[in-house]
Scaffold this motif. Sequence first.
Motif, PDB file in Angstrom:
ATOM      1  N   MET A   5       0.808  -1.225   0.000  1.00 18.90           N
ATOM      2  CA  MET A   5       0.000   0.000   0.000  1.00 18.90           C
ATOM      3  C   MET A   5       0.847   1.283   0.000  1.00 18.90           C
ATOM      4  O   MET A   5       0.526   2.213  -0.737  1.00 18.90           O
ATOM      5  N   GLN A  46      -5.069  -6.275   4.007  1.00 13.57           N
ATOM      6  CA  GLN A  46      -4.833  -5.248   2.984  1.00 13.57           C
ATOM      7  C   GLN A  46      -5.851  -4.119   3.096  1.00 13.57           C
ATOM      8  O   GLN A  46      -5.508  -2.957   2.898  1.00 13.57           O
ATOM      9  N   TYR A  47      -7.089  -4.455   3.387  1.00 13.28           N
ATOM     10  CA  TYR A  47      -8.114  -3.431   3.488  1.00 13.28           C
ATOM     11  C   TYR A  47      -7.876  -2.541   4.701  1.00 13.28           C
ATOM     12  O   TYR A  47      -8.005  -1.320   4.620  1.00 13.28           O
ATOM     13  N   GLU A  49      -5.012  -1.916   6.048  1.00 12.66           N
ATOM     14  CA  GLU A  49      -3.859  -1.076   5.710  1.00 12.66           C
ATOM     15  C   GLU A  49      -4.280   0.067   4.784  1.00 12.66           C
ATOM     16  O   GLU A  49      -3.871   1.213   4.965  1.00 12.66           O
ATOM     17  N   PHE A  50      -5.130  -0.241   3.804  1.00 10.84           N
ATOM     18  CA  PHE A  50      -5.664   0.791   2.910  1.00 10.84           C
ATOM     19  C   PHE A  50      -6.383   1.871   3.718  1.00 10.84           C
ATOM     20  O   PHE A  50      -6.154   3.066   3.519  1.00 10.84           O
ATOM     21  N   GLY A  55      -7.783   5.849   3.721  1.00  7.75           N
ATOM     22  CA  GLY A  55      -9.196   5.543   3.858  1.00  7.75           C
ATOM     23  C   GLY A  55     -10.136   6.725   3.871  1.00  7.75           C
ATOM     24  O   GLY A  55     -11.344   6.566   3.719  1.00  7.75           O
ATOM     25  N   LEU A 133      -6.991  -6.491  -3.376  1.00 10.04           N
ATOM     26  CA  LEU A 133      -7.299  -5.065  -3.316  1.00 10.04           C
ATOM     27  C   LEU A 133      -6.153  -4.252  -3.908  1.00 10.04           C
ATOM     28  O   LEU A 133      -6.381  -3.318  -4.682  1.00 10.04           O
ATOM     29  N   ALA A 134      -4.926  -4.602  -3.573  1.00 13.59           N
ATOM     30  CA  ALA A 134      -3.773  -3.852  -4.088  1.00 13.59           C
ATOM     31  C   ALA A 134      -3.706  -3.911  -5.611  1.00 13.59           C
ATOM     32  O   ALA A 134      -3.410  -2.904  -6.263  1.00 13.59           O
ATOM     33  N   LEU A 137      -6.381  -1.593  -6.963  1.00 11.50           N
ATOM     34  CA  LEU A 137      -5.968  -0.192  -6.838  1.00 11.50           C
ATOM     35  C   LEU A 137      -4.893   0.159  -7.862  1.00 11.50           C
ATOM     36  O   LEU A 137      -4.941   1.236  -8.471  1.00 11.50           O
TER      37      LEU A 137
END
Length: 148
Positions: A5, A46-47, A49-50, A55, A133-134, A137
Amino acid sequence: MPEPMPELVERLISGGLATRETVVGCTPDEVAEIRSGHGVERLPEQYEEFLLLMGRGAGELLRGTDFFYPGIRGLADDGRELLEENDAAHLLPPGAIVIGMHQGYELYWLAPSGELSWYVEAETEVSRTWPSLAEFLAAQIEAQQRLK
């Protein structure tokens, strides 16, 4: 392997899609609120951390999409409602976390496996998936840079 991230944040900034001031993370209390809204003790790593890194906003990334706090509050219920209205509730796997919605007709969720799914209203299947997720993104950053 997906990009970390912090590297995605640097790509946003170096690519002119964000500045350090427009990349704003959630507080631990806000992350706890999101966790609670999904009725889980833990969000996918991961979410989380995002959320802590970006966020609350990430410049031009996903502008117009409820992907950031506070717009993501209540998405768990909104997402399930969208899928139920479209006879597609079976698409949302048990334990999935709804992480984004675009104008009430597009939905994004993370499966327990870490895979990110995108659904568009009136469809009977998931429109597209990304391994993480990464990776989603990173693809969004690349697409927005091409448009710029």
